[in-house]
Design an enzyme around this catalytic site. Structure first.
Site, short mmCIF file in Angstrom:
data_model
loop_
_atom_site.label_atom_id
_atom_site.label_comp_id
_atom_site.label_asym_id
_atom_site.label_seq_id
_atom_site.Cartn_x
_atom_site.Cartn_y
_atom_site.Cartn_z
N GLY A 12 -37.64 -65.31 60.89
CA GLY A 12 -38.15 -66.32 59.95
C GLY A 12 -37.00 -67.00 59.22
N ASP A 13 -37.35 -68.05 58.45
CA ASP A 13 -36.37 -68.81 57.68
C ASP A 13 -35.31 -69.46 58.56
OD1 ASP A 13 -37.65 -67.89 55.30
OD2 ASP A 13 -36.56 -66.01 55.50
N LYS A 16 -37.62 -74.02 60.24
CA LYS A 16 -38.71 -74.66 61.00
C LYS A 16 -39.24 -75.89 60.28
CE LYS A 16 -40.96 -70.81 61.07
NZ LYS A 16 -39.90 -69.89 60.64
N GLY A 17 -39.25 -75.83 58.92
CA GLY A 17 -39.78 -76.95 58.15
C GLY A 17 -39.06 -78.24 58.49
N GLY A 40 -42.45 -70.23 53.49
CA GLY A 40 -41.89 -71.24 52.60
C GLY A 40 -41.08 -72.18 53.46
N HIS A 41 -41.61 -73.36 53.71
CA HIS A 41 -40.91 -74.31 54.58
C HIS A 41 -40.29 -75.41 53.72
CE1 HIS A 41 -43.63 -72.92 58.14
NE2 HIS A 41 -42.69 -72.06 57.82
N GLN A 225 -43.01 -67.78 59.82
CA GLN A 225 -42.20 -66.56 60.03
C GLN A 225 -41.44 -66.69 61.37
OE1 GLN A 225 -45.84 -65.78 59.14
NE2 GLN A 225 -45.06 -66.31 57.14
N THR A 240 -44.87 -59.09 59.78
CA THR A 240 -46.01 -59.65 59.09
C THR A 240 -47.27 -59.28 59.89
OG1 THR A 240 -46.84 -61.61 57.94
CG2 THR A 240 -45.91 -61.97 60.15
N THR A 301 -39.97 -68.53 49.12
CA THR A 301 -41.24 -68.10 48.54
C THR A 301 -41.03 -67.14 47.37
OG1 THR A 301 -42.37 -68.40 50.63
CG2 THR A 301 -43.44 -66.94 49.07
P1 IMP Z 1 -45.97 -60.31 54.41
O1 IMP Z 1 -46.06 -61.38 55.46
O2 IMP Z 1 -45.98 -60.86 53.01
O3 IMP Z 1 -46.94 -59.22 54.62
O4 IMP Z 1 -44.52 -59.63 54.55
C1 IMP Z 1 -44.16 -58.84 55.69
C2 IMP Z 1 -42.70 -59.06 56.07
O5 IMP Z 1 -42.53 -60.38 56.57
C3 IMP Z 1 -41.73 -58.92 54.91
O6 IMP Z 1 -40.51 -58.38 55.40
C4 IMP Z 1 -41.50 -60.36 54.47
O7 IMP Z 1 -40.26 -60.52 53.82
C5 IMP Z 1 -41.52 -61.06 55.81
N1 IMP Z 1 -41.92 -62.46 55.72
C6 IMP Z 1 -43.16 -62.94 55.48
N2 IMP Z 1 -43.15 -64.29 55.47
C7 IMP Z 1 -41.88 -64.66 55.71
C8 IMP Z 1 -41.25 -65.93 55.88
O8 IMP Z 1 -41.85 -67.00 55.80
N3 IMP Z 1 -39.91 -65.90 56.15
C9 IMP Z 1 -39.23 -64.74 56.30
N4 IMP Z 1 -39.79 -63.54 56.16
C10 IMP Z 1 -41.09 -63.50 55.88
#
Ligand code: IMP
Length: 430
Positions: A12-13, A16-17, A40-41, A225, A240, A301
């Site tokens: 993730g990160d 993509k946005g 968070g995009h 993600q 996730t 985020t």
């Molecule tokens: P959850 O999606 O809030 O349940 O988090 C589960 C895992 O996914 C954690 O390690 C978060 O930090 C990671 N995660 C969730 N959304 C993002 C994202 O948009 N970017 C990067 N990591 C994410």
């Protein structure tokens, strides 16, 4: 019937946005297919920064339709504040420009309460979730006790479902998690307000997308993600709760696999991850700190500092195969300016053996040693580059090497957050 999927190839990160915003110029419709406001995009257009959590990143292009697919979990309060902010800035002028699937699940206050309380109880063993209630909402979806928008719109169905589920959730919150019970009337009246405001956007997005594809409209499917956070294929349990990989684009929208025309992977020029879990190329030294500072690697985020490390070709090759990526968009190449040496992990070693594929076992993952090759860095800033020829020779060589080790061509290279700080090599729809 052109439908192009954009997927993060790491944790993730990846940016993509920005890539979705750029590709939207070639699309008619942009669709989010999974996740929720854990994403968070970040988009930077004309120096103005916009962070989107739920609305697809194509929204800054006037006239393009944004769809929140059935695979997304939606926190109504977050969605409404995003709509309000975008409206104030002159976007989303007509209701018809945003469509929410009537099959998408709604995030409820007990989902957030359970997410946060469980993480607290897990202590050191926490997943590091975003605390937005994402996991508990997907759990309820699979347990067939979730509340979908179609049911949310009907007050009797909604009230019955809430009454039933809240009884179970309050028992769990009180006895297992030592939290306070939540009040039915408070939730009911809060959500009634959301319903009135969101109802105009709720529709059968699956049929809408089928019709659009039949009329040869171009659909861009935006993943959230990254592949390594996929609940099946990622670093379980540090993932996730949805299928982030391209297969999720079909289940999360109702678009059939044969209607996908291409999958583009987004890769950062190095690797980052937020939250807990294995990360073979992580750097906990000054080099990692330089990546974090130069790359502004703090979560969009939650604001949490991201863990940083070198590019991991095992991870990206795995993502290329899982998603069927035909091209990669490389982001944040400019952040690597100023490093004497840049490393690429091409394989791992475990118990004296070479490992080429990403292992499932956490104990193996925690005991791996990355095998690196070293490439000479460069000192020139890259933000002004608009073609590969504008890059210093060492940066060009690095990009070429990434194509070789990932076995995939670059279709775009990003050298800054701005829309124009981009080297576009190919239109993903062609
Ligand atoms: P959850 O999606 O809030 O349940 O988090 C589960 C895992 O996914 C954690 O390690 C978060 O930090 C990671 N995660 C969730 N959304 C993002 C994202 O948009 N970017 C990067 N990591 C994410």
């Amino acid at each position: 019937m052109p439908a192009v999927v954009v997927v993060g190839a790491q944790w993730g990160d990846e940016g993509k946005g920005k890539v979705v915003d750029l590709f939207t110029q070639h699309a008619d419709i942009v669709v989010r297919y999974q996740g929720g406001n854990n994403a968070g995009h970040t988009l930077v257009v004309d120096g103005h920064k916009t962070v989107l959590h739920l609305i697809p990143s194509g929204v800054l292009h006037p006239g393009k339709v944004c769809v929140i697919g059935n695979g997304v979990v939606v926190d109504p309060a977050v969605l409404l504040s995003e709509i309000d902010e975008l409206r104030q800035r002159g976007f989303l002028r007509e209701d018809s420009l945003l469509k929410i699937s009537d099959r998408a699940n709604v995030i409820m206050p007990y989902h957030r309460a359970i997410d946060v309380a469980r993480e607290r109880l897990r202590g050191e063993g926490r997943i590091g979730t975003t605390g937005r209630g994402i996991g508990p909402t997907y759990e309820d979806k699979m347990a067939r006790i979730g509340i979908r928008f179609a049911d949310f719109l009907d007050d009797t169905t909604f009230s019955d479902a809430l009454q039933r589920t809240l009884k179970e959730k309050n028992a769990y919150l009180r006895s297992m998690l030592k939290e306070k019970a939540l009040d039915f009337d408070a939730i009911h009246s809060e959500y009634r307000g959301y319903r009135a405001r969101l109802a105009p956007y709720v529709t059968d997005t699956t049929t809408y997308l089928h019709n659009a594809l039949r009329q040869s409209q171009r659909v861009l499917l935006e993943g959230a993600q990254g592949t390594m956070l996929d609940v099946d294929h990622g670093t379980y349990p540090f993932v996730t709760s949805s299928n982030t990989a391209a297969g999720g684009a079909c289940t999360g929208t109702g678009i059939a696999p044969r209607d996908l025309s291409a999958v583009i992977g987004i890769v950062k020029a190095y690797t980052t991850r937020v939250g807990s879990g294995p990360f073979p190329t992580e750097l906990t030294d000054a080099v990692g700190e330089k990546l974090r500072q130069d790359g502004d690697e703090f979560g969009a985020t939650t604001g949490r500092p991201r863990r940083c490390g070198w590019f991991d070709a095992v991870v990206v090759r795995n993502a290329v195969r899982l998603n069927g990526m035909s091209g990669l968009a490389l982001t944040k190449l400019d952040v690597l300016t100023g490093f004497e040496t840049i490393r690429i992990c091409t394989a791992y070693e475990f118990a004296g053996r070479r490992v080429q594929d990403f292992p499932a076992s956490n104990s193996v993952l925690n005991g791996l040693t990355p095998v690196y090759e070293d490439w000479p860095g460069w000192h020139e800033p890259l933000q002004g580059a608009r073609s590969l020829a504008d890059l210093p020779a060492n940066a060009r060589a690095y990009v070429r090497r990434l194509e070789e080790v990932t076995e995939t061509p670059m279709i775009m290279v990003s050298v800054g957050a701005g829309r124009n700080q981009t080297i576009l090599l190919r239109n993903p729809f062609e």
